[in-house]
Design a protein around this motif. Structure first.
Motif, PDB file in Angstrom:
ATOM      1  N   LEU A  81      -6.151 -29.205  46.610  1.00 57.42           N
ATOM      2  CA  LEU A  81      -6.961 -28.090  46.081  1.00 57.42           C
ATOM      3  C   LEU A  81      -7.099 -27.986  44.882  1.00 57.42           C
ATOM      4  O   LEU A  81      -5.957 -27.929  44.049  1.00 57.42           O
ATOM      5  CB  LEU A  81      -6.899 -27.036  46.848  1.00 57.42           C
ATOM      6  CG  LEU A  81      -7.634 -25.767  46.289  1.00 57.42           C
ATOM      7  CD1 LEU A  81      -8.952 -25.611  46.713  1.00 57.42           C
ATOM      8  CD2 LEU A  81      -6.892 -24.405  46.979  1.00 57.42           C
ATOM      9  N   LEU A 116      -8.454 -26.028  41.497  1.00 55.81           N
ATOM     10  CA  LEU A 116      -8.708 -24.720  41.004  1.00 55.81           C
ATOM     11  C   LEU A 116      -8.943 -24.660  39.600  1.00 55.81           C
ATOM     12  O   LEU A 116      -8.209 -25.054  38.843  1.00 55.81           O
ATOM     13  CB  LEU A 116      -7.792 -23.686  41.220  1.00 55.81           C
ATOM     14  CG  LEU A 116      -8.261 -22.312  41.196  1.00 55.81           C
ATOM     15  CD1 LEU A 116      -7.431 -21.465  42.350  1.00 55.81           C
ATOM     16  CD2 LEU A 116      -8.341 -21.632  39.983  1.00 55.81           C
ATOM     17  N   ASN A 159     -11.936 -30.660  47.815  1.00 57.13           N
ATOM     18  CA  ASN A 159     -11.759 -29.070  47.848  1.00 57.13           C
ATOM     19  C   ASN A 159     -11.899 -28.469  46.371  1.00 57.13           C
ATOM     20  O   ASN A 159     -10.858 -28.938  45.792  1.00 57.13           O
ATOM     21  CB  ASN A 159     -10.696 -28.411  48.676  1.00 57.13           C
ATOM     22  CG  ASN A 159     -10.613 -28.980  50.123  1.00 57.13           C
ATOM     23  OD1 ASN A 159     -11.645 -28.657  50.732  1.00 57.13           O
ATOM     24  ND2 ASN A 159      -9.978 -30.007  50.520  1.00 57.13           N
ATOM     25  N   ILE A 177     -12.214 -25.041  43.761  1.00 54.98           N
ATOM     26  CA  ILE A 177     -12.688 -23.743  43.707  1.00 54.98           C
ATOM     27  C   ILE A 177     -12.808 -23.575  42.248  1.00 54.98           C
ATOM     28  O   ILE A 177     -11.805 -23.872  41.363  1.00 54.98           O
ATOM     29  CB  ILE A 177     -11.616 -22.869  44.059  1.00 54.98           C
ATOM     30  CG1 ILE A 177     -11.357 -23.006  45.801  1.00 54.98           C
ATOM     31  CG2 ILE A 177     -12.091 -21.413  43.658  1.00 54.98           C
ATOM     32  CD1 ILE A 177     -10.282 -21.980  45.985  1.00 54.98           C
ATOM     33  N   GLU A 233      -8.455 -16.483  48.574  1.00 56.33           N
ATOM     34  CA  GLU A 233      -9.380 -17.481  49.067  1.00 56.33           C
ATOM     35  C   GLU A 233      -8.661 -18.966  49.059  1.00 56.33           C
ATOM     36  O   GLU A 233      -9.179 -19.895  49.934  1.00 56.33           O
ATOM     37  CB  GLU A 233     -10.633 -17.581  48.108  1.00 56.33           C
ATOM     38  CG  GLU A 233     -11.742 -18.527  48.447  1.00 56.33           C
ATOM     39  CD  GLU A 233     -12.503 -17.985  49.690  1.00 56.33           C
ATOM     40  OE1 GLU A 233     -12.689 -19.145  50.474  1.00 56.33           O
ATOM     41  OE2 GLU A 233     -12.543 -17.041  49.870  1.00 56.33           O
ATOM     42  N   ALA A 234      -7.817 -19.300  48.035  1.00 52.03           N
ATOM     43  CA  ALA A 234      -7.215 -20.559  48.059  1.00 52.03           C
ATOM     44  C   ALA A 234      -6.356 -20.666  49.185  1.00 52.03           C
ATOM     45  O   ALA A 234      -6.280 -22.009  49.835  1.00 52.03           O
ATOM     46  CB  ALA A 234      -6.453 -20.713  46.690  1.00 52.03           C
ATOM     47  N   THR A 254      -7.877 -21.764  52.554  1.00 55.60           N
ATOM     48  CA  THR A 254      -8.321 -23.289  52.462  1.00 55.60           C
ATOM     49  C   THR A 254      -7.376 -23.945  53.065  1.00 55.60           C
ATOM     50  O   THR A 254      -7.618 -25.289  53.236  1.00 55.60           O
ATOM     51  CB  THR A 254      -8.571 -23.749  51.062  1.00 55.60           C
ATOM     52  OG1 THR A 254      -9.465 -22.461  50.498  1.00 55.60           O
ATOM     53  CG2 THR A 254      -9.250 -25.113  50.863  1.00 55.60           C
ATOM     54  N   TYR A 277      -4.360 -26.021  52.022  1.00 55.96           N
ATOM     55  CA  TYR A 277      -4.207 -26.996  51.266  1.00 55.96           C
ATOM     56  C   TYR A 277      -2.484 -27.406  51.129  1.00 55.96           C
ATOM     57  O   TYR A 277      -1.597 -26.710  51.711  1.00 55.96           O
ATOM     58  CB  TYR A 277      -4.516 -26.524  49.711  1.00 55.96           C
ATOM     59  CG  TYR A 277      -3.694 -25.762  48.999  1.00 55.96           C
ATOM     60  CD1 TYR A 277      -2.276 -25.909  48.569  1.00 55.96           C
ATOM     61  CD2 TYR A 277      -4.064 -24.374  49.188  1.00 55.96           C
ATOM     62  CE1 TYR A 277      -1.663 -24.902  47.912  1.00 55.96           C
ATOM     63  CE2 TYR A 277      -3.288 -23.409  48.558  1.00 55.96           C
ATOM     64  CZ  TYR A 277      -1.986 -23.565  48.163  1.00 55.96           C
ATOM     65  OH  TYR A 277      -1.368 -22.533  47.464  1.00 55.96           O
ATOM     66  N   ALA A 319      -1.958 -27.485  45.477  1.00 54.99           N
ATOM     67  CA  ALA A 319      -3.029 -26.889  44.634  1.00 54.99           C
ATOM     68  C   ALA A 319      -2.666 -27.280  43.214  1.00 54.99           C
ATOM     69  O   ALA A 319      -1.637 -27.156  42.630  1.00 54.99           O
ATOM     70  CB  ALA A 319      -2.966 -25.461  44.651  1.00 54.99           C
ATOM     71  N   ILE A 327      -3.878 -26.324  39.504  1.00 58.40           N
ATOM     72  CA  ILE A 327      -4.498 -25.384  38.689  1.00 58.40           C
ATOM     73  C   ILE A 327      -5.104 -25.708  37.325  1.00 58.40           C
ATOM     74  O   ILE A 327      -3.998 -26.059  36.628  1.00 58.40           O
ATOM     75  CB  ILE A 327      -3.981 -24.174  38.523  1.00 58.40           C
ATOM     76  CG1 ILE A 327      -3.597 -23.271  40.002  1.00 58.40           C
ATOM     77  CG2 ILE A 327      -4.747 -22.698  37.844  1.00 58.40           C
ATOM     78  CD1 ILE A 327      -2.950 -22.206  40.018  1.00 58.40           C
TER      79      ILE A 327
END
Length: 294
Positions: free
Chosen positions: A94, A96, A127, A129, A170-171, A174, A176, A179, A181
Motif C-alpha cells: 500500500l 500512501l 493500492n 491512498i 482506511e489504510a 485495505t 496490506y 505500507a 508512506i
C-alpha cells in the motif's frame, strides 16, 4: 471514492496568462499607455506575491511549531519497527501519498508524484491512498485504477490527529503487507527531501516473536497498537509535509516578488525612454513647423 477528510474548505483558483510582450503601435513601438498599463499590472502582482509571502511566513511559523511534537511522537512510533526485525514481504503493498490541495509552492507536489511514478515503473502500484488533490490530479491519468481512496480539502488549515486516525483506519481496512508512506521531509527553511517510510502490516507484526516479550499482548492489543502507531506516523508525515509546503511557498513568493521588482525597474526605464522619445519628437515637429513658416 472521494473523502473530504479535512475540515478546511476548498478554494477554487483561477489561473491567468499574462503576455510578456508589450503591445505596440502602428510604428512597431510600445505606446506610453501600453507600458503604463503593463507597469500597473506588474505592480499589482508584486503586491499580491508580497502579501502571500507574509501569509506563508506566518503559516510556516505555526507549521514548524506543530511539527516539533509530531516529530517526537512519529519517531517514537517507528522505534518499534526499527528495533525489531520483521520479515520483509513482497506481497500486497500500500502506498500512501501525502500532499495538499494548494499550489504555488514550487516542486513540492511534483516530487511526490515523481517518486510514485518511479515506484510504479519498478513494480506496478495496485493500492494507492492519496491525501490532497494536487498529487491526485498528476496521477489520475496513469494510475487512477490503483486509487483506493483520496482525501481533499487539505491545506487551508492544519490537519489534526483525528484526520490521521481516519486515514489510518482506511489504510488498515485495505489489509496490506507493507505500507509505504511518501511525503516531503522538512530539512530547513530552504530545503526539503522526499522520502518514503515503510510500515509492516499487522500479520508481520503478529508473526514477530519479539513482540510477545511484553506483558498482556494479544491480537486485539496488537491491532489497537498498530492503528495508533500508524496514525502517529501518518500525522508526523502530514506535519512534515505542511512545514515543507509552507517554506517552499514562502520561498516561491519571495522569488516572484523579486522578479516582479526587476520587471518593474525595466518597465519604468522603458517608460521613461519612450516618454523622452515622444517629447523629443514633438519638439522636432514644432521646430520644423516654425522653420517652415520662416
Amino acid at each position: 471514492p472521494l473523502r473530504p477528510g479535512f475540515e478546511a474548505m476548498a478554494v477554487p483558483m483561477l489561473r491567468t496568462s499574462i503576455s510578456l510582450a508589450p503591445a505596440t503601435s502602428a510604428r512597431g513601438m510600445a505606446t506610453l499607455k501600453d507600458i503604463e498599463t503593463r507597469l500597473k499590472s506588474v505592480k499589482n502582482i508584486k503586491k499580491i506575491t508580497s502579501s502571500m509571502k507574509m501569509v506563508s511566513a506566518a503559516k510556516f511559523t505555526r507549521a514548524e511549531k506543530a511539527l516539533k511534537p509530531a516529530r517526537v511522537y512519529g519517531t517514537g512510533a517507528t522505534a518499534l519497527y526499527e528495533k525489531n526485525e520483521f520479515e520483509s514481504s513482497k506481497g500486497k503493498e500500500l502506498i500512501l501519498a501525502v500532499s495538499s490541495d494548494r499550489g504555488l509552492c514550487g516542486g513540492v507536489h511534483s516530487a511526490i508524484a515523481k517518486n510514485i511514478r518511479a515506484t510504479n515503473l519498478e513494480k506496478p502500484v495496485e493500492n494507492l491512498i492519496i491525501i490532497g488533490d494536487k498529487v491526485k490530479a498528476m496521477l489520475s491519468k496513469q494510475m487512477s485504477n490503483a486509487f483506493v481512496v483520496t482525501y481533499n480539502n487539505v491545506g487551508k488549515s492544519q490537519a489534526s490527529f483525528t484526520d490521521a486516525i481516519d486515514v489510518a483506519e482506511e489504510a488498515l481496512s485495505t489489509e496490506y503487507d507493507t505500507a509505504n508512506i511518501i511525503y516531503n521531509n522538512f530539512v530547513n527553511v530552504v530545503s526539503y527531501k522526499t522520502k518514503g517510510k515503510e510500515v509492516p502490516g499487522l500479520e508481520a507484526v503478529e508473526s514477530n516473536d519479539g513482540i510477545y516479550l511484553y506483558d498482556e499482548v494479544d491480537s486485539e492489543v496488537l491491532k489497537c497498537y498498530q492503528e495508533f502507531t500508524l496514525a502517529n506516523i501518518i500525522h508526523h508525515a502530514i506535519k512534515e509535509q505542511e512545514a515543507s509546503e509552507q517554506s517552499a511557498r514562502m520561498n516561491a513568493m519571495e522569488n516572484a516578488t523579486r522578479n516582479a521588482g526587476e520587471m518593474i525597474d525595466k518597465l519604468t526605464l522603458q517608460y521613461n525612454r519612450t516618454r523622452q522619445a515622444v517629447i523629443t519628437r514633438e519638439l522636432i515637429e514644432i521646430i520644423s513647423g516654425a522653420n517652415a513658416l520662416d
